[in-house]
Design a protein around this motif. Structure first.
Motif, PDB file in Angstrom:
ATOM      1  N   PRO A   5     157.472  35.937 101.260  1.00  0.00           N
ATOM      2  CA  PRO A   5     158.740  35.012 101.321  1.00  0.00           C
ATOM      3  C   PRO A   5     158.874  34.246  99.779  1.00  0.00           C
ATOM      4  CG  PRO A   5     157.718  35.067 103.347  1.00  0.00           C
ATOM      5  CD  PRO A   5     156.641  35.513 102.324  1.00  0.00           C
ATOM      6  N   ALA A   6     160.084  33.853  99.490  1.00  0.00           N
ATOM      7  CA  ALA A   6     160.183  33.107  98.374  1.00  0.00           C
ATOM      8  C   ALA A   6     159.666  31.616  98.631  1.00  0.00           C
ATOM      9  CB  ALA A   6     161.513  33.017  97.896  1.00  0.00           C
ATOM     10  N   VAL A   7     159.286  30.817  97.699  1.00  0.00           N
ATOM     11  CA  VAL A   7     159.108  29.413  97.992  1.00  0.00           C
ATOM     12  C   VAL A   7     160.280  28.633  97.623  1.00  0.00           C
ATOM     13  CG1 VAL A   7     156.470  29.626  97.587  1.00  0.00           C
ATOM     14  CG2 VAL A   7     158.126  29.011  95.788  1.00  0.00           C
ATOM     15  N   GLY A   8     160.515  27.423  98.191  1.00  0.00           N
ATOM     16  CA  GLY A   8     161.774  26.576  98.099  1.00  0.00           C
ATOM     17  C   GLY A   8     161.554  25.646  96.971  1.00  0.00           C
ATOM     18  N   PHE A   9     160.319  25.364  96.478  1.00  0.00           N
ATOM     19  CA  PHE A   9     160.184  24.300  95.488  1.00  0.00           C
ATOM     20  C   PHE A   9     159.998  24.859  94.040  1.00  0.00           C
ATOM     21  CE2 PHE A   9     155.929  25.955  96.488  1.00  0.00           C
ATOM     22  CZ  PHE A   9     155.235  26.146  95.132  1.00  0.00           C
ATOM     23  N   TYR A  10     160.357  25.895  93.604  1.00  0.00           N
ATOM     24  CA  TYR A  10     160.604  26.569  92.421  1.00  0.00           C
ATOM     25  C   TYR A  10     162.002  26.851  92.101  1.00  0.00           C
ATOM     26  CZ  TYR A  10     158.470  28.158  87.957  1.00  0.00           C
ATOM     27  OH  TYR A  10     158.181  28.347  86.643  1.00  0.00           O
ATOM     28  N   PHE A  11     162.834  26.119  91.585  1.00  0.00           N
ATOM     29  CA  PHE A  11     164.106  26.571  91.137  1.00  0.00           C
ATOM     30  C   PHE A  11     164.539  25.998  89.795  1.00  0.00           C
ATOM     31  CE2 PHE A  11     164.019  22.719  93.752  1.00  0.00           C
ATOM     32  CZ  PHE A  11     165.122  21.769  93.378  1.00  0.00           C
ATOM     33  N   SER A  12     165.633  26.281  89.509  1.00  0.00           N
ATOM     34  CA  SER A  12     166.347  25.740  88.348  1.00  0.00           C
ATOM     35  C   SER A  12     167.899  25.558  88.548  1.00  0.00           C
ATOM     36  CB  SER A  12     165.957  26.584  86.991  1.00  0.00           C
ATOM     37  OG  SER A  12     166.802  27.543  87.020  1.00  0.00           O
ATOM     38  N   ILE A  13     168.428  24.535  88.011  1.00  0.00           N
ATOM     39  CA  ILE A  13     169.808  24.503  88.227  1.00  0.00           C
ATOM     40  C   ILE A  13     170.606  23.891  86.649  1.00  0.00           C
ATOM     41  CG2 ILE A  13     169.743  22.030  88.589  1.00  0.00           C
ATOM     42  CD1 ILE A  13     172.088  22.390  90.814  1.00  0.00           C
ATOM     43  N   SER A  14     171.725  24.631  86.406  1.00  0.00           N
ATOM     44  CA  SER A  14     172.296  24.432  85.252  1.00  0.00           C
ATOM     45  C   SER A  14     173.527  24.242  85.239  1.00  0.00           C
ATOM     46  CB  SER A  14     172.100  25.480  84.029  1.00  0.00           C
ATOM     47  OG  SER A  14     172.522  26.718  84.588  1.00  0.00           O
ATOM     48  N   PHE A  15     174.157  23.419  84.421  1.00  0.00           N
ATOM     49  CA  PHE A  15     175.857  23.044  84.451  1.00  0.00           C
ATOM     50  C   PHE A  15     176.291  23.624  83.222  1.00  0.00           C
ATOM     51  CE2 PHE A  15     173.000  20.081  86.689  1.00  0.00           C
ATOM     52  CZ  PHE A  15     173.895  19.705  87.844  1.00  0.00           C
ATOM     53  N   GLY A  16     177.872  23.572  83.167  1.00  0.00           N
ATOM     54  CA  GLY A  16     178.464  23.920  81.878  1.00  0.00           C
ATOM     55  C   GLY A  16     177.745  23.828  80.730  1.00  0.00           C
ATOM     56  N   PRO A  17     178.269  24.458  79.781  1.00  0.00           N
ATOM     57  CA  PRO A  17     177.448  24.232  78.438  1.00  0.00           C
ATOM     58  C   PRO A  17     177.334  22.987  77.703  1.00  0.00           C
ATOM     59  CG  PRO A  17     179.859  25.179  77.809  1.00  0.00           C
ATOM     60  CD  PRO A  17     179.584  24.889  79.542  1.00  0.00           C
ATOM     61  N   LYS A  18     177.957  21.934  77.987  1.00  0.00           N
ATOM     62  CA  LYS A  18     177.877  20.531  77.896  1.00  0.00           C
ATOM     63  C   LYS A  18     176.603  19.751  78.174  1.00  0.00           C
ATOM     64  CE  LYS A  18     182.625  19.446  77.709  1.00  0.00           C
ATOM     65  NZ  LYS A  18     183.817  18.291  78.538  1.00  0.00           N
ATOM     66  N   ASN A  19     176.117  20.207  79.082  1.00  0.00           N
ATOM     67  CA  ASN A  19     174.900  19.327  79.686  1.00  0.00           C
ATOM     68  C   ASN A  19     173.372  20.066  79.138  1.00  0.00           C
ATOM     69  OD1 ASN A  19     176.356  17.524  81.171  1.00  0.00           O
ATOM     70  ND2 ASN A  19     176.885  19.020  82.409  1.00  0.00           N
ATOM     71  N   SER A  20     172.776  19.278  78.674  1.00  0.00           N
ATOM     72  CA  SER A  20     171.340  19.576  78.281  1.00  0.00           C
ATOM     73  C   SER A  20     170.386  19.934  79.243  1.00  0.00           C
ATOM     74  CB  SER A  20     170.878  18.690  77.165  1.00  0.00           C
ATOM     75  OG  SER A  20     170.487  17.552  77.851  1.00  0.00           O
ATOM     76  N   ASP A  21     169.215  20.558  78.974  1.00  0.00           N
ATOM     77  CA  ASP A  21     168.261  20.885  79.983  1.00  0.00           C
ATOM     78  C   ASP A  21     167.644  19.672  80.675  1.00  0.00           C
ATOM     79  OD1 ASP A  21     168.616  23.506  79.971  1.00  0.00           O
ATOM     80  OD2 ASP A  21     166.875  23.985  78.550  1.00  0.00           O
ATOM     81  N   SER A  22     167.533  18.687  79.836  1.00  0.00           N
ATOM     82  CA  SER A  22     167.101  17.157  80.416  1.00  0.00           C
ATOM     83  C   SER A  22     167.781  16.824  81.504  1.00  0.00           C
ATOM     84  CB  SER A  22     167.248  16.344  79.334  1.00  0.00           C
ATOM     85  OG  SER A  22     168.458  15.839  78.862  1.00  0.00           O
ATOM     86  N   LEU A 101     163.480  30.618  91.736  1.00  0.00           N
ATOM     87  CA  LEU A 101     162.440  31.532  90.775  1.00  0.00           C
ATOM     88  C   LEU A 101     161.125  32.139  91.540  1.00  0.00           C
ATOM     89  CD1 LEU A 101     162.677  28.698  88.034  1.00  0.00           C
ATOM     90  CD2 LEU A 101     163.845  30.625  88.152  1.00  0.00           C
ATOM     91  N   ASN A 102     160.460  32.906  90.602  1.00  0.00           N
ATOM     92  CA  ASN A 102     159.332  33.358  91.386  1.00  0.00           C
ATOM     93  C   ASN A 102     158.201  32.709  90.785  1.00  0.00           C
ATOM     94  OD1 ASN A 102     159.090  34.603  88.661  1.00  0.00           O
ATOM     95  ND2 ASN A 102     159.317  36.872  89.552  1.00  0.00           N
ATOM     96  N   GLU A 104     156.453  33.472  88.360  1.00  0.00           N
ATOM     97  CA  GLU A 104     156.254  33.550  86.695  1.00  0.00           C
ATOM     98  C   GLU A 104     157.707  32.783  86.008  1.00  0.00           C
ATOM     99  OE1 GLU A 104     156.250  37.605  87.470  1.00  0.00           O
ATOM    100  OE2 GLU A 104     154.052  37.244  87.864  1.00  0.00           O
ATOM    101  N   GLY A 105     158.354  32.331  86.810  1.00  0.00           N
ATOM    102  CA  GLY A 105     159.659  31.473  86.305  1.00  0.00           C
ATOM    103  C   GLY A 105     160.846  32.545  86.175  1.00  0.00           C
ATOM    104  N   GLN A 106     160.724  33.786  86.770  1.00  0.00           N
ATOM    105  CA  GLN A 106     161.870  34.560  86.783  1.00  0.00           C
ATOM    106  C   GLN A 106     162.595  34.267  87.810  1.00  0.00           C
ATOM    107  OE1 GLN A 106     162.204  36.430  83.784  1.00  0.00           O
ATOM    108  NE2 GLN A 106     160.280  35.272  83.217  1.00  0.00           N
ATOM    109  N   PRO A 107     164.029  34.791  87.782  1.00  0.00           N
ATOM    110  CA  PRO A 107     165.109  34.357  88.938  1.00  0.00           C
ATOM    111  C   PRO A 107     165.034  35.560  89.836  1.00  0.00           C
ATOM    112  CG  PRO A 107     166.138  34.520  86.570  1.00  0.00           C
ATOM    113  CD  PRO A 107     164.928  34.850  86.500  1.00  0.00           C
ATOM    114  N   LEU A 108     164.593  35.137  91.115  1.00  0.00           N
ATOM    115  CA  LEU A 108     164.682  35.782  92.440  1.00  0.00           C
ATOM    116  C   LEU A 108     166.145  36.168  92.893  1.00  0.00           C
ATOM    117  CD1 LEU A 108     161.499  34.521  94.425  1.00  0.00           C
ATOM    118  CD2 LEU A 108     161.680  37.000  93.227  1.00  0.00           C
ATOM    119  N   LYS A 109     166.933  35.036  92.885  1.00  0.00           N
ATOM    120  CA  LYS A 109     168.068  35.021  93.517  1.00  0.00           C
ATOM    121  C   LYS A 109     168.946  33.951  92.622  1.00  0.00           C
ATOM    122  CE  LYS A 109     171.417  35.424  96.243  1.00  0.00           C
ATOM    123  NZ  LYS A 109     172.456  36.537  96.093  1.00  0.00           N
ATOM    124  N   SER A 110     170.171  34.274  92.520  1.00  0.00           N
ATOM    125  CA  SER A 110     171.119  33.174  91.732  1.00  0.00           C
ATOM    126  C   SER A 110     172.282  33.068  92.688  1.00  0.00           C
ATOM    127  CB  SER A 110     171.250  34.007  90.348  1.00  0.00           C
ATOM    128  OG  SER A 110     170.328  33.896  89.707  1.00  0.00           O
TER     129      SER A 110
END
Length: 147
Positions: A5-22, A101-102, A104-110
């Motif tokens: 099963p996937a873990v729930g603590f490794y995820f990423s979120i991104s917003f429209g093109p204006k917002n930086s990764d920080s 993310l899995n 390796e940091g690859q997306p499992l589900k989006s």
């Protein structure tokens, strides 16, 4: 193929093109939920049962939590402008992407949240008797998301 099963603590979120990764370092995301309500319709002359038909899906607000950092981020600026505008300017919507993310940091589900806009900003309570981080909560409404 990974059968764990996937873990729930490794995820990423991104917003429209204006917002930086920080601006994307959140410790918690909640509100990824959709409900399909039903409506009951009674047929004339039939008293044994009612028909149930699907209604319009309802979506809960997306809540993002992170440690408070006093910075002039584009994300916080978007919240400030939207929440303090008092309808004097149009609300700007953005697309929000959430990825589980899995190892390796690859997306499992989006999940893609469409037409998202700020509805609430809050900060955790302050208490001199506790040793906790100040937590900033950002809440977004959206029209729908892709499963």
């Amino acid at each position: 193929m990974n059968t764990y099963p996937a873990v729930g603590f490794y995820f990423s979120i991104s917003f429209g093109p204006k917002n930086s990764d920080s601006d994307n370092g959140f410790q918690e995301v909640s509100g990824v939920s959709v409900t399909l309500p039903t409506e009951e319709i009674q047929e004339g002359g039939l008293n044994l049962y009612k028909y149930k038909v699907p209604g319009i899906p309802t979506y809960t607000n997306l809540v993002l939590k992170r440690g408070y950092v006093d910075s002039g981020s584009n994300l916080v600026e978007w919240f400030r402008k939207t929440l303090s505008a008092e309808f004097s300017s149009p609300i700007t919507t953005q697309t929000v992407d959430l990825q589980l993310l899995n190892e390796e940091g690859q997306p499992l589900k989006s999940w893609t949240f469409h037409n998202a806009w700020p509805v609430k900003w809050s900060i955790s309570d302050f208490n001199a008797q506790e040793n906790k981080l100040a937590i900033e909560s950002l809440e977004l409404a959206y029209s729908h998301f892709d499963l």
